[in-house]
Design a protein around this motif. Structure first.
Motif, mmCIF file in Angstrom:
data_model
loop_
_atom_site.group_PDB
_atom_site.id
_atom_site.type_symbol
_atom_site.label_atom_id
_atom_site.label_comp_id
_atom_site.label_asym_id
_atom_site.label_seq_id
_atom_site.Cartn_x
_atom_site.Cartn_y
_atom_site.Cartn_z
ATOM 1 N N GLY A 109 -6.414 19.138 -24.288
ATOM 2 C CA GLY A 109 -5.655 19.541 -23.113
ATOM 3 C C GLY A 109 -6.482 19.525 -21.849
ATOM 4 N N ARG A 110 -7.729 20.016 -21.935
ATOM 5 C CA ARG A 110 -8.593 20.023 -20.751
ATOM 6 C C ARG A 110 -8.971 18.611 -20.317
ATOM 7 N NH1 ARG A 110 -11.887 23.395 -18.616
ATOM 8 N NH2 ARG A 110 -11.524 21.910 -16.932
ATOM 9 N N VAL A 111 -9.250 17.744 -21.297
ATOM 10 C CA VAL A 111 -9.629 16.376 -20.956
ATOM 11 C C VAL A 111 -8.463 15.649 -20.297
ATOM 12 C CG1 VAL A 111 -10.402 14.155 -21.864
ATOM 13 C CG2 VAL A 111 -11.373 16.275 -22.766
ATOM 14 N N ARG A 112 -7.281 15.840 -20.828
ATOM 15 C CA ARG A 112 -6.103 15.190 -20.227
ATOM 16 C C ARG A 112 -5.789 15.763 -18.848
ATOM 17 N NH1 ARG A 112 -3.864 15.779 -25.801
ATOM 18 N NH2 ARG A 112 -4.295 13.796 -26.829
ATOM 19 N N ALA A 113 -6.293 16.970 -18.581
ATOM 20 C CA ALA A 113 -6.098 17.570 -17.268
ATOM 21 C C ALA A 113 -7.191 17.176 -16.281
ATOM 22 C CB ALA A 113 -6.038 19.093 -17.397
ATOM 23 N N GLY A 114 -8.158 16.343 -16.755
ATOM 24 C CA GLY A 114 -9.153 15.820 -15.825
ATOM 25 C C GLY A 114 -10.592 16.184 -16.095
ATOM 26 N N MET A 115 -10.868 17.017 -17.109
ATOM 27 C CA MET A 115 -12.253 17.389 -17.400
ATOM 28 C C MET A 115 -12.992 16.219 -18.042
ATOM 29 S SD MET A 115 -13.759 20.396 -19.885
ATOM 30 C CE MET A 115 -13.136 19.571 -21.372
ATOM 31 N N PRO A 116 -14.181 15.853 -17.547
ATOM 32 C CA PRO A 116 -14.948 14.773 -18.173
ATOM 33 C C PRO A 116 -15.349 15.120 -19.601
ATOM 34 C CG PRO A 116 -15.772 15.238 -15.966
ATOM 35 C CD PRO A 116 -14.827 16.352 -16.314
ATOM 36 N N TYR A 117 -15.206 14.136 -20.494
ATOM 37 C CA TYR A 117 -15.595 14.293 -21.897
ATOM 38 C C TYR A 117 -16.643 13.250 -22.229
ATOM 39 C CZ TYR A 117 -15.377 14.397 -27.007
ATOM 40 O OH TYR A 117 -15.710 14.495 -28.346
ATOM 41 N N MET A 118 -17.659 13.688 -22.947
ATOM 42 C CA MET A 118 -18.709 12.797 -23.423
ATOM 43 C C MET A 118 -18.901 13.048 -24.904
ATOM 44 S SD MET A 118 -22.658 12.686 -22.116
ATOM 45 C CE MET A 118 -23.980 12.120 -23.186
ATOM 46 N N GLY A 119 -19.016 11.979 -25.675
ATOM 47 C CA GLY A 119 -19.270 12.110 -27.103
ATOM 48 C C GLY A 119 -20.295 11.095 -27.546
ATOM 49 N N SER A 120 -21.027 11.427 -28.608
ATOM 50 C CA SER A 120 -21.908 10.444 -29.237
ATOM 51 C C SER A 120 -21.681 10.507 -30.738
ATOM 52 C CB SER A 120 -23.385 10.706 -28.910
ATOM 53 O OG SER A 120 -23.834 11.920 -29.473
ATOM 54 N N SER A 121 -21.602 9.348 -31.377
ATOM 55 C CA SER A 121 -21.455 9.259 -32.831
ATOM 56 C C SER A 121 -20.245 10.071 -33.303
ATOM 57 C CB SER A 121 -22.749 9.715 -33.502
ATOM 58 O OG SER A 121 -22.737 9.463 -34.872
ATOM 59 N N ALA A 122 -20.460 11.180 -34.010
ATOM 60 C CA ALA A 122 -19.340 12.002 -34.475
ATOM 61 C C ALA A 122 -18.495 12.492 -33.306
ATOM 62 C CB ALA A 122 -19.849 13.183 -35.296
ATOM 63 N N GLY A 123 -19.133 12.775 -32.175
ATOM 64 C CA GLY A 123 -18.382 13.205 -30.999
ATOM 65 C C GLY A 123 -17.498 12.108 -30.452
ATOM 66 N N THR A 124 -17.903 10.846 -30.659
ATOM 67 C CA THR A 124 -17.066 9.707 -30.292
ATOM 68 C C THR A 124 -15.915 9.557 -31.269
ATOM 69 O OG1 THR A 124 -18.768 8.522 -29.067
ATOM 70 C CG2 THR A 124 -17.070 7.184 -30.114
ATOM 71 N N ASN A 125 -16.189 9.756 -32.565
ATOM 72 C CA ASN A 125 -15.103 9.766 -33.545
ATOM 73 C C ASN A 125 -14.001 10.742 -33.156
ATOM 74 O OD1 ASN A 125 -17.397 9.153 -36.170
ATOM 75 N ND2 ASN A 125 -15.622 7.870 -35.747
ATOM 76 N N MET A 126 -14.393 11.887 -32.598
ATOM 77 C CA MET A 126 -13.414 12.922 -32.254
ATOM 78 C C MET A 126 -12.440 12.458 -31.184
ATOM 79 S SD MET A 126 -14.078 15.386 -34.302
ATOM 80 C CE MET A 126 -14.641 14.101 -35.442
ATOM 81 N N ALA A 127 -12.817 11.479 -30.372
ATOM 82 C CA ALA A 127 -11.932 11.004 -29.305
ATOM 83 C C ALA A 127 -10.789 10.149 -29.827
ATOM 84 C CB ALA A 127 -12.723 10.221 -28.266
ATOM 85 N N CYS A 128 -10.870 9.719 -31.088
ATOM 86 C CA CYS A 128 -9.868 8.842 -31.683
ATOM 87 C C CYS A 128 -8.651 9.636 -32.161
ATOM 88 C CB CYS A 128 -10.477 8.085 -32.860
ATOM 89 S SG CYS A 128 -11.897 7.072 -32.418
ATOM 90 N N PRO A 129 -7.585 8.950 -32.537
ATOM 91 C CA PRO A 129 -6.441 9.674 -33.113
ATOM 92 C C PRO A 129 -6.803 10.409 -34.390
ATOM 93 C CG PRO A 129 -5.752 7.496 -32.381
ATOM 94 C CD PRO A 129 -7.252 7.531 -32.278
ATOM 95 N N THR A 130 -7.630 9.791 -35.253
ATOM 96 C CA THR A 130 -8.008 10.431 -36.512
ATOM 97 C C THR A 130 -9.476 10.175 -36.822
ATOM 98 O OG1 THR A 130 -7.773 8.752 -38.253
ATOM 99 C CG2 THR A 130 -5.734 9.631 -37.318
ATOM 100 N N LEU A 131 -9.925 10.854 -37.876
ATOM 101 C CA LEU A 131 -11.291 10.754 -38.360
ATOM 102 C C LEU A 131 -11.508 9.532 -39.253
ATOM 103 C CD1 LEU A 131 -13.993 12.415 -38.585
ATOM 104 C CD2 LEU A 131 -12.994 13.508 -40.596
ATOM 105 N N ARG A 132 -10.503 8.781 -39.534
ATOM 106 C CA ARG A 132 -10.506 7.860 -40.670
ATOM 107 C C ARG A 132 -11.481 6.694 -40.595
ATOM 108 N NH1 ARG A 132 -4.157 7.444 -42.487
ATOM 109 N NH2 ARG A 132 -3.721 9.660 -42.340
ATOM 110 N N THR A 133 -12.077 6.426 -39.454
ATOM 111 C CA THR A 133 -13.037 5.319 -39.373
ATOM 112 C C THR A 133 -14.466 5.822 -39.170
ATOM 113 O OG1 THR A 133 -12.419 5.043 -37.041
ATOM 114 C CG2 THR A 133 -11.398 3.565 -38.655
ATOM 115 N N THR A 134 -14.740 7.053 -39.602
ATOM 116 C CA THR A 134 -16.106 7.561 -39.601
ATOM 117 C C THR A 134 -16.900 6.917 -40.727
ATOM 118 O OG1 THR A 134 -17.491 9.549 -39.777
ATOM 119 C CG2 THR A 134 -15.491 9.509 -41.093
ATOM 120 N N ASN A 135 -18.228 6.981 -40.612
ATOM 121 C CA ASN A 135 -19.116 6.493 -41.671
ATOM 122 C C ASN A 135 -19.599 7.623 -42.578
ATOM 123 O OD1 ASN A 135 -19.216 3.857 -40.402
ATOM 124 N ND2 ASN A 135 -20.605 4.758 -38.902
#
Length: 246
Positions: A109-135
């Protein structure tokens, strides 16, 4: 309208470089004007140590860091955050904790309201619809594979190309992603080490090392993309999964 701002890194450390150093300029630009960052350390067990590691890097950029784990209810910190960085580690443990602490909806909700989001590795996985393409190995069981859904396609961080000389007899990463596409109709972007995505509203671009990224779609051959590529078309994807549970 709020601006959607994402920085999604395949990895946080590159060979011969310190933590986040390979993407330092991109990180600094993404967080321009931010004086305090909320760090989400749940992918690793040592929350204090992980937060301290992140704090050391961001101090060089003049940004203070606070760990999400330091509050009784981290949703309060999310509500007040200027920006959020979700670090890498085990993505199953990360997502399980986000669900348990009510942070999936709070962060999205915060990201869609304009808050910057940064992710790396697992944090990038979190930006997806699901976890299903994690390693990662499922060392814990989240209540759902549903993630933050900040982009309408899947990402495979740390993507590795098939090695013809390897004696490993298990599936290659390409084979595993092909199996995913047999069950789910959604683009999957394999981000090689040292690469990242930047999203600003309807524009999505690839950056980083010359190795670039590889895009997988059901029924078609993978396509290679070099840094600088405009991948905005992926933001119009209409993902279809094998069920509605994420």
């Amino acid at each position: 309208m709020p601006t959607t701002r994402l920085l999604l890194l395949s990895n946080s450390s590159a060979p011969g470089r310190g933590y986040l150093e390979h993407a330092r300029e991109a990180v600094a630009a993404h967080l321009a004007g931010v004086s305090e960052l909320l760090f989400v350390p749940y992918a690793l067990a040592d929350h204090d140590g992980y937060t301290a590691k992140a704090a050391d890097f961001f101090a060089e950029l003049g940004i203070r860091v606070r760990g999400a784990h330091t509050a009784a209810d981290p949703r309060d910190l999310v509500a007040a955050a200027q920006a959020v960085f979700t670090g890498g580690g085990n993505s199953f443990r990360l997502l399980k904790t986000l669900h348990e602490r009510g942070l999936v909806d709070a962060l999205a909700g915060r990201v869609r309201a304009g808050m910057p989001y940064m992710g790396s590795s697992a944090g990038t996985n979190m930006a997806c619809p699901t976890l299903r393409t994690t390693n990662d190995m499922p060392i814990v069981q989240p209540p759902s594979f549903a993630a933050l859904d900040l982009v309408p396609f899947q990402i495979n961080p740390h993507y590795l190309d098939p090695d013809p000389a390897s004696a490993h007899m298990g599936e290659t990463r390409e084979e595993r992603l092909t199996q995913f596409l047999e069950e789910n109709d959604v683009p999957v972007l394999g981000l090689r080490e040292g690469t990242w995505l930047q999203r600003t509203d309807d524009r999505l671009t690839l950056h980083g090392l010359a190795t670039g990224a590889r895009l997988f779609r059901r029924g078609t051959a993978p396509v290679e993309y070099a840094p600088g590529a405009d991948l905005s078309e992926l933001l119009t994807a209409r993902p279809s999964f094998d069920d509605h549970a994420g």
